[in-house]
Design a protein around this motif. Structure first.
Motif, PDB file in Angstrom:
ATOM      1  N   ALA A  22     -15.157 -56.188 -30.955  1.00 30.98           N
ATOM      2  CA  ALA A  22     -14.602 -56.658 -32.232  1.00 30.98           C
ATOM      3  C   ALA A  22     -15.491 -57.718 -32.880  1.00 30.98           C
ATOM      4  CB  ALA A  22     -13.199 -57.212 -32.017  1.00 30.98           C
ATOM      5  N   GLU A  23     -16.083 -58.599 -32.073  1.00 31.04           N
ATOM      6  CA  GLU A  23     -16.971 -59.624 -32.624  1.00 31.04           C
ATOM      7  C   GLU A  23     -18.300 -59.027 -33.095  1.00 31.04           C
ATOM      8  OE1 GLU A  23     -16.639 -62.732 -33.336  1.00 31.04           O
ATOM      9  OE2 GLU A  23     -14.739 -63.274 -32.406  1.00 31.04           O
ATOM     10  N   LEU A  24     -18.747 -57.958 -32.437  1.00 36.65           N
ATOM     11  CA  LEU A  24     -19.994 -57.323 -32.848  1.00 36.65           C
ATOM     12  C   LEU A  24     -19.825 -56.549 -34.153  1.00 36.65           C
ATOM     13  CD1 LEU A  24     -22.906 -56.319 -32.495  1.00 36.65           C
ATOM     14  CD2 LEU A  24     -22.011 -54.497 -31.018  1.00 36.65           C
ATOM     15  N   SER A  25     -18.664 -55.930 -34.327  1.00 35.67           N
ATOM     16  CA  SER A  25     -18.493 -54.980 -35.428  1.00 35.67           C
ATOM     17  C   SER A  25     -18.950 -55.522 -36.784  1.00 35.67           C
ATOM     18  CB  SER A  25     -17.039 -54.507 -35.502  1.00 35.67           C
ATOM     19  OG  SER A  25     -16.903 -53.456 -36.414  1.00 35.67           O
ATOM     20  N   PRO A  26     -18.474 -56.686 -37.238  1.00 40.12           N
ATOM     21  CA  PRO A  26     -18.952 -57.186 -38.542  1.00 40.12           C
ATOM     22  C   PRO A  26     -20.393 -57.659 -38.511  1.00 40.12           C
ATOM     23  CG  PRO A  26     -17.522 -58.811 -37.496  1.00 40.12           C
ATOM     24  CD  PRO A  26     -17.457 -57.584 -36.644  1.00 40.12           C
ATOM     25  N   ARG A  27     -20.962 -57.841 -37.316  1.00 45.72           N
ATOM     26  CA  ARG A  27     -22.345 -58.291 -37.177  1.00 45.72           C
ATOM     27  C   ARG A  27     -23.329 -57.128 -37.035  1.00 45.72           C
ATOM     28  NH1 ARG A  27     -19.190 -62.229 -34.558  1.00 45.72           N
ATOM     29  NH2 ARG A  27     -19.912 -64.398 -34.863  1.00 45.72           N
ATOM     30  N   LEU A  28     -22.840 -55.895 -36.995  1.00 44.73           N
ATOM     31  CA  LEU A  28     -23.735 -54.763 -36.785  1.00 44.73           C
ATOM     32  C   LEU A  28     -24.839 -54.744 -37.839  1.00 44.73           C
ATOM     33  CD1 LEU A  28     -21.240 -51.864 -35.931  1.00 44.73           C
ATOM     34  CD2 LEU A  28     -22.975 -52.854 -34.397  1.00 44.73           C
ATOM     35  N   PRO A  29     -26.093 -54.712 -37.403  1.00 44.48           N
ATOM     36  CA  PRO A  29     -27.183 -54.666 -38.387  1.00 44.48           C
ATOM     37  C   PRO A  29     -27.198 -53.310 -39.105  1.00 44.48           C
ATOM     38  CG  PRO A  29     -27.972 -55.314 -36.180  1.00 44.48           C
ATOM     39  CD  PRO A  29     -26.587 -54.792 -36.019  1.00 44.48           C
ATOM     40  N   ASP A  30     -27.689 -53.295 -40.323  1.00 50.03           N
ATOM     41  CA  ASP A  30     -27.848 -52.038 -41.041  1.00 50.03           C
ATOM     42  C   ASP A  30     -28.755 -51.101 -40.235  1.00 50.03           C
ATOM     43  OD1 ASP A  30     -26.294 -52.999 -43.105  1.00 50.03           O
ATOM     44  OD2 ASP A  30     -28.009 -53.664 -44.311  1.00 50.03           O
ATOM     45  N   ASP A  31     -28.467 -49.804 -40.305  1.00 48.28           N
ATOM     46  CA  ASP A  31     -29.296 -48.774 -39.672  1.00 48.28           C
ATOM     47  C   ASP A  31     -29.340 -48.882 -38.149  1.00 48.28           C
ATOM     48  OD1 ASP A  31     -29.983 -47.633 -42.146  1.00 48.28           O
ATOM     49  OD2 ASP A  31     -31.600 -49.080 -42.415  1.00 48.28           O
ATOM     50  N   VAL A  32     -28.376 -49.558 -37.539  1.00 44.97           N
ATOM     51  CA  VAL A  32     -28.369 -49.703 -36.088  1.00 44.97           C
ATOM     52  C   VAL A  32     -28.143 -48.352 -35.418  1.00 44.97           C
ATOM     53  CG1 VAL A  32     -25.878 -50.152 -35.874  1.00 44.97           C
ATOM     54  CG2 VAL A  32     -27.461 -51.118 -34.185  1.00 44.97           C
ATOM     55  N   VAL A  33     -28.734 -48.202 -34.233  1.00 45.25           N
ATOM     56  CA  VAL A  33     -28.472 -47.057 -33.366  1.00 45.25           C
ATOM     57  C   VAL A  33     -27.644 -47.567 -32.180  1.00 45.25           C
ATOM     58  CG1 VAL A  33     -29.453 -45.225 -31.938  1.00 45.25           C
ATOM     59  CG2 VAL A  33     -30.640 -45.952 -34.018  1.00 45.25           C
ATOM     60  N   LEU A  34     -26.481 -46.968 -31.980  1.00 45.79           N
ATOM     61  CA  LEU A  34     -25.559 -47.417 -30.941  1.00 45.79           C
ATOM     62  C   LEU A  34     -25.447 -46.362 -29.847  1.00 45.79           C
ATOM     63  CD1 LEU A  34     -22.803 -48.651 -33.389  1.00 45.79           C
ATOM     64  CD2 LEU A  34     -24.105 -50.150 -31.866  1.00 45.79           C
ATOM     65  N   THR A  35     -25.525 -46.809 -28.599  1.00 40.92           N
ATOM     66  CA  THR A  35     -25.288 -45.904 -27.478  1.00 40.92           C
ATOM     67  C   THR A  35     -24.202 -46.500 -26.591  1.00 40.92           C
ATOM     68  OG1 THR A  35     -26.841 -46.826 -25.840  1.00 40.92           O
ATOM     69  CG2 THR A  35     -27.752 -45.359 -27.532  1.00 40.92           C
ATOM     70  N   ALA A  36     -23.569 -45.637 -25.817  1.00 39.73           N
ATOM     71  CA  ALA A  36     -22.543 -46.097 -24.888  1.00 39.73           C
ATOM     72  C   ALA A  36     -22.661 -45.322 -23.602  1.00 39.73           C
ATOM     73  CB  ALA A  36     -21.143 -45.917 -25.481  1.00 39.73           C
ATOM     74  N   ASP A  37     -22.330 -45.975 -22.515  1.00 40.21           N
ATOM     75  CA  ASP A  37     -22.243 -45.288 -21.232  1.00 40.21           C
ATOM     76  C   ASP A  37     -20.816 -44.797 -21.045  1.00 40.21           C
ATOM     77  OD1 ASP A  37     -23.009 -44.566 -18.420  1.00 40.21           O
ATOM     78  OD2 ASP A  37     -24.734 -45.773 -18.992  1.00 40.21           O
ATOM     79  N   SER A  38     -20.537 -44.189 -19.912  1.00 39.40           N
ATOM     80  CA  SER A  38     -19.192 -43.708 -19.620  1.00 39.40           C
ATOM     81  C   SER A  38     -18.469 -44.753 -18.783  1.00 39.40           C
ATOM     82  CB  SER A  38     -19.254 -42.379 -18.856  1.00 39.40           C
ATOM     83  OG  SER A  38     -19.882 -41.391 -19.644  1.00 39.40           O
ATOM     84  N   GLY A  39     -17.322 -45.204 -19.271  1.00 38.85           N
ATOM     85  CA  GLY A  39     -16.560 -46.237 -18.582  1.00 38.85           C
ATOM     86  C   GLY A  39     -15.537 -46.825 -19.514  1.00 38.85           C
ATOM     87  N   SER A  40     -14.840 -47.859 -19.061  1.00 33.61           N
ATOM     88  CA  SER A  40     -13.797 -48.444 -19.913  1.00 33.61           C
ATOM     89  C   SER A  40     -14.385 -49.071 -21.171  1.00 33.61           C
ATOM     90  CB  SER A  40     -12.976 -49.479 -19.131  1.00 33.61           C
ATOM     91  OG  SER A  40     -13.799 -50.542 -18.675  1.00 33.61           O
ATOM     92  N   GLY A  41     -15.648 -49.518 -21.106  1.00 32.01           N
ATOM     93  CA  GLY A  41     -16.283 -50.072 -22.284  1.00 32.01           C
ATOM     94  C   GLY A  41     -16.392 -49.061 -23.421  1.00 32.01           C
ATOM     95  N   THR A  42     -16.392 -47.774 -23.065  1.00 27.77           N
ATOM     96  CA  THR A  42     -16.453 -46.730 -24.086  1.00 27.77           C
ATOM     97  C   THR A  42     -15.229 -46.788 -24.991  1.00 27.77           C
ATOM     98  OG1 THR A  42     -17.504 -45.379 -22.372  1.00 27.77           O
ATOM     99  CG2 THR A  42     -16.939 -44.284 -24.438  1.00 27.77           C
ATOM    100  N   ASN A  43     -14.083 -47.172 -24.436  1.00 29.43           N
ATOM    101  CA  ASN A  43     -12.868 -47.316 -25.238  1.00 29.43           C
ATOM    102  C   ASN A  43     -13.081 -48.313 -26.361  1.00 29.43           C
ATOM    103  OD1 ASN A  43     -10.462 -45.890 -23.612  1.00 29.43           O
ATOM    104  ND2 ASN A  43     -11.818 -46.862 -22.135  1.00 29.43           N
ATOM    105  N   TRP A  44     -13.660 -49.454 -26.029  1.00 30.57           N
ATOM    106  CA  TRP A  44     -13.827 -50.517 -27.028  1.00 30.57           C
ATOM    107  C   TRP A  44     -14.935 -50.137 -28.001  1.00 30.57           C
ATOM    108  CZ3 TRP A  44      -9.658 -51.175 -24.941  1.00 30.57           C
ATOM    109  CH2 TRP A  44      -9.465 -51.476 -23.584  1.00 30.57           C
ATOM    110  N   TRP A  45     -15.973 -49.452 -27.522  1.00 27.88           N
ATOM    111  CA  TRP A  45     -17.056 -48.938 -28.374  1.00 27.88           C
ATOM    112  C   TRP A  45     -16.496 -47.977 -29.413  1.00 27.88           C
ATOM    113  CZ3 TRP A  45     -19.299 -43.982 -28.979  1.00 27.88           C
ATOM    114  CH2 TRP A  45     -20.600 -43.931 -29.463  1.00 27.88           C
ATOM    115  N   ALA A  46     -15.554 -47.136 -28.985  1.00 28.26           N
ATOM    116  CA  ALA A  46     -14.988 -46.128 -29.881  1.00 28.26           C
ATOM    117  C   ALA A  46     -13.990 -46.730 -30.860  1.00 28.26           C
ATOM    118  CB  ALA A  46     -14.314 -45.027 -29.060  1.00 28.26           C
ATOM    119  N   ARG A  47     -13.195 -47.683 -30.413  1.00 26.99           N
ATOM    120  CA  ARG A  47     -12.084 -48.180 -31.227  1.00 26.99           C
ATOM    121  C   ARG A  47     -12.445 -49.345 -32.132  1.00 26.99           C
ATOM    122  NH1 ARG A  47      -6.930 -48.360 -27.026  1.00 26.99           N
ATOM    123  NH2 ARG A  47      -6.561 -46.093 -26.932  1.00 26.99           N
TER     124      ARG A  47
END
Length: 600
Positions: free
Chosen positions: A373-398
């Motif tokens: 949630a803290e990263l979301s408004p800070r995301l740089p323009d044109d960012v490339v985001l990756t995620a691994d498989s795990g509970s962190g994926t939930n927060w990455w997705a939501r």
């Protein structure tokens, strides 16, 4: 002398390959010498493990649309490629693997490192062929690339090490049996039957509550998806592989769907009377409308996949963009926007709920939702985001809300641990001027991500720069996603013997390698930790000490899963924590309906 190995690399270069990810071994000695002579065209990128090389090739394909390429030695090196290649196969990404083999003379003798590679790669590959004659290399390479591109899958080229060192035959002898192939491929226009398009339009025009679900197959049809959604007054849910099809700041984009999806997506699917699926093979029927509830239209370029996730009334086999373009003139704009207004209200309430969930910290421990949630408004323009498989994926997705131009991917269908880090490295090689951020659980980082920090060290001058490269590690000393799955799906309490993992100083390890390491264990400093990481002049391992007891609450709890979760909790070593925090988070979901809370 120009050897077969030199010709192979020249042909790869002619097919547009700039980097080949791999690990050395004597089964590809001839090719390694050719890489040296090729002077970086193509370049050999040394991963720490062949599995990581295959993940990097898959990540390259996902983010560039080009063929990814990896290489491994014979025997064990070849075996190591498989997991990464299956990731490419299941997510429909074009990847070519070049694999060494023992000398032809020794084949069939149970020789050291001799494996039946054609059998080993038969299932993962759309095309698998061994080069047994120098004049064969040309057409084997050409057909491998044409097959990978056409099928959006894996092609494997096996080259015995004695063949690698024979004199090349760029043009085979003109005799019976010789084949003369060429470099080149063009993407076809794949259009559905026009009668089926009309049938689809009739279904969509008749619907009053249309829901759309898009996947990665809609990646190049953003404008068309947007126009259809506007005409139909529909909301749009996104499968995880389709995260970057539409930006999340569109008011009718309901976000992710499924167990880690949004309540807005779930409400839309439960309330719709018509379903339009575009380029998605989302498999979980419990998160789609009940059979018989909605009429359906599906667009998929692969006729083998059409109408196998939900019973459809119109089956449009074709490219998403071309098919939507054919469909749009036949659609009637829905004047009643009540359904759309409800969807947009649900989206606003969902985003508000996610913010409130993320703001709840317990026992002065970081709520992992707050990291995203803290990263979301800070995301740089044109960012490339990756995620691994795990509970962190939930927060990455939501909690991460993508804007126009951002890219995002993960291991979708295989859902394997391990690709988050190599995907990010491949993305940075492909786009050296774009910000890259990976979300990785401590389990996946221990499994292989830490080793790939050595790869980052090796290529530090190439991977550093003005744009940030951040590996965000969720440190909770728990294989957290499986722990929650044990509770909800099996009715078992957490078993520390399998689930607990060591507390490792990830940021300190990064500093040892010459990278930047940042540790955050204070809920009040999550935002400033992100600010520091995003301002760094070299790759960063950003380690957050997060709460393992924050449940990834699904949009609605299935009755059977609820019973099992309660049963598991009664004997769980973390009973008090998960009960208190789970109740608090669930109450937050319903707080807007409590007396005294104003309407949104």
């Amino acid at each position: 002398m120009n050897l077969v190995a030199d010709f192979v690399l020249q042909r790869l270069s002619e097919w547009g390959v700039q980097r080949v990810y791999g690990y050395p071994g004597d089964g590809i000695n001839g090719l390694l010498g050719a890489f040296d002579r090729a002077d970086g065209d193509p370049e050999f990128i040394q991963a720490r493990h062949e599995e990581m090389a295959a993940f990097m090739a898959c990540g390259h394909a996902k983010f560039t649309g080009e063929v990814g390429c990896c290489i491994a030695t014979s025997g064990p090196g070849a075996v190591h490629l498989l997991n990464g290649l299956y990731d490419a196969k299941l997510d429909h990404q074009p990847v070519v693997a070049v694999v060494g083999q023992q000398k032809r003379l020794s084949l069939g003798t149970h020789y050291q490192q001799e494996i039946a590679l054609d059998q080993l790669f038969a299932d993962v590959s759309e095309y698998c062929q061994m080069v047994v004659h120098p004049g064969q290399a040309r057409h084997v390479i050409d057909r491998a690339f044409k097959t990978a591109l056409t099928t959006r899958g894996v092609a494997t080229i096996i080259i015995p090490n004695d063949i690698q060192e024979e004199e090349a035959q760029p043009s085979p002898p003109r005799e019976h049996g010789s084949v003369f192939s060429s470099v080149g491929w063009s993407r076809p226009r794949v259009l559905p039957d026009l009668d089926e398009v009309r049938r689809a339009a009739d279904v969509l025009n008749a619907g009053e509550k249309v829901a759309m679900l898009v996947g990665q197959g809609a990646a190049h049809a953003e404008a068309e998806v947007t126009e259809v959604a506007e005409l139909l007054g529909a909301g749009v849910a996104k499968a995880l592989l389709g995260r970057d099809v539409l930006p999340d700041d569109l008011p009718y984009v309901t976000g992710p769907i499924g167990l880690l999806g949004s309540k807005a997506s779930d409400n839309m699917m439960q309330g719709c009377d018509t379903l339009l699926m575009v380029g998605s093979s989302f498999p979980y029927s419990e998160w789609l409308p009940e059979e018989g509830q909605a009429r359906g239209v599906e667009i998929d370029i692969d006729g083998r996949m059409i109408g196998i996730r939900y019973p459809m009334d119109a089956h449009l086999v074709g490219d998403s963009r071309e098919t939507l373009r054919a469909l749009i003139p036949l659609l009637q704009r829905k004047e009643d926007r009540g359904w759309r207004e409800k969807i947009e209200k649900d989206v606003r309430e969902w985003h508000d709920l996610c913010d409130r969930w993320a703001g709840e910290h317990f026992d002065k421990t970081i709520n992992p939702q707050a990291v995203a949630a803290e990263l979301s408004p800070r995301l740089p323009d044109d960012v490339v985001l990756t995620a691994d498989s795990g509970s962190g994926t939930n927060w990455w997705a939501r909690h991460l809300l993508l804007r126009e131009g951002m890219r995002a991917s993960l291991s979708g269908t295989l859902a394997t641990m391990g690709p988050g880090t190599p995907y990010a490295i491949a993305a940075r090689f492909a786009f050296p001027d774009r910000p890259v951020i990976a979300f990785i659980g401590d389990g996946a980082f221990q499994m292989n991500g830490m080793n790939e920090m050595i790869t980052v060290k090796r290529y530090l001058d190439r991977l550093s720069g003005a744009a940030p490269l951040v590996f965000c590690v969720f440190n909770n000393q728990d294989l957290n996603q499986v722990t929650w799955e044990q509770r909800a799906m099996s009715g078992d309490p957490k078993y520390p013997g399998s689930q607990e993992i060591p507390d490792v100083p990830y940021a300190a390890y990064a500093e040892l390698l010459g990278l930047k390491g940042i540790v955050c264990d204070d809920p009040k400093k999550v935002g400033s930790a992100w600010d520091e990481a995003l301002a760094a002049d070299r790759p960063v391992v950003l380690e957050f000490k997060v709460d393992a007891e924050i449940a990834p609450i699904p949009p609605h709890i299935m009755k059977d899963q609820g019973k099992k979760a309660i049963k598991a909790a009664l004997h769980d070593p973390e009973l008090t924590g998960i009960a208190t925090k789970g109740v608090r988070q669930k109450l937050t979901q319903y707080a807007e309906h409590l007396p005294g809370r104003g309407k949104k």
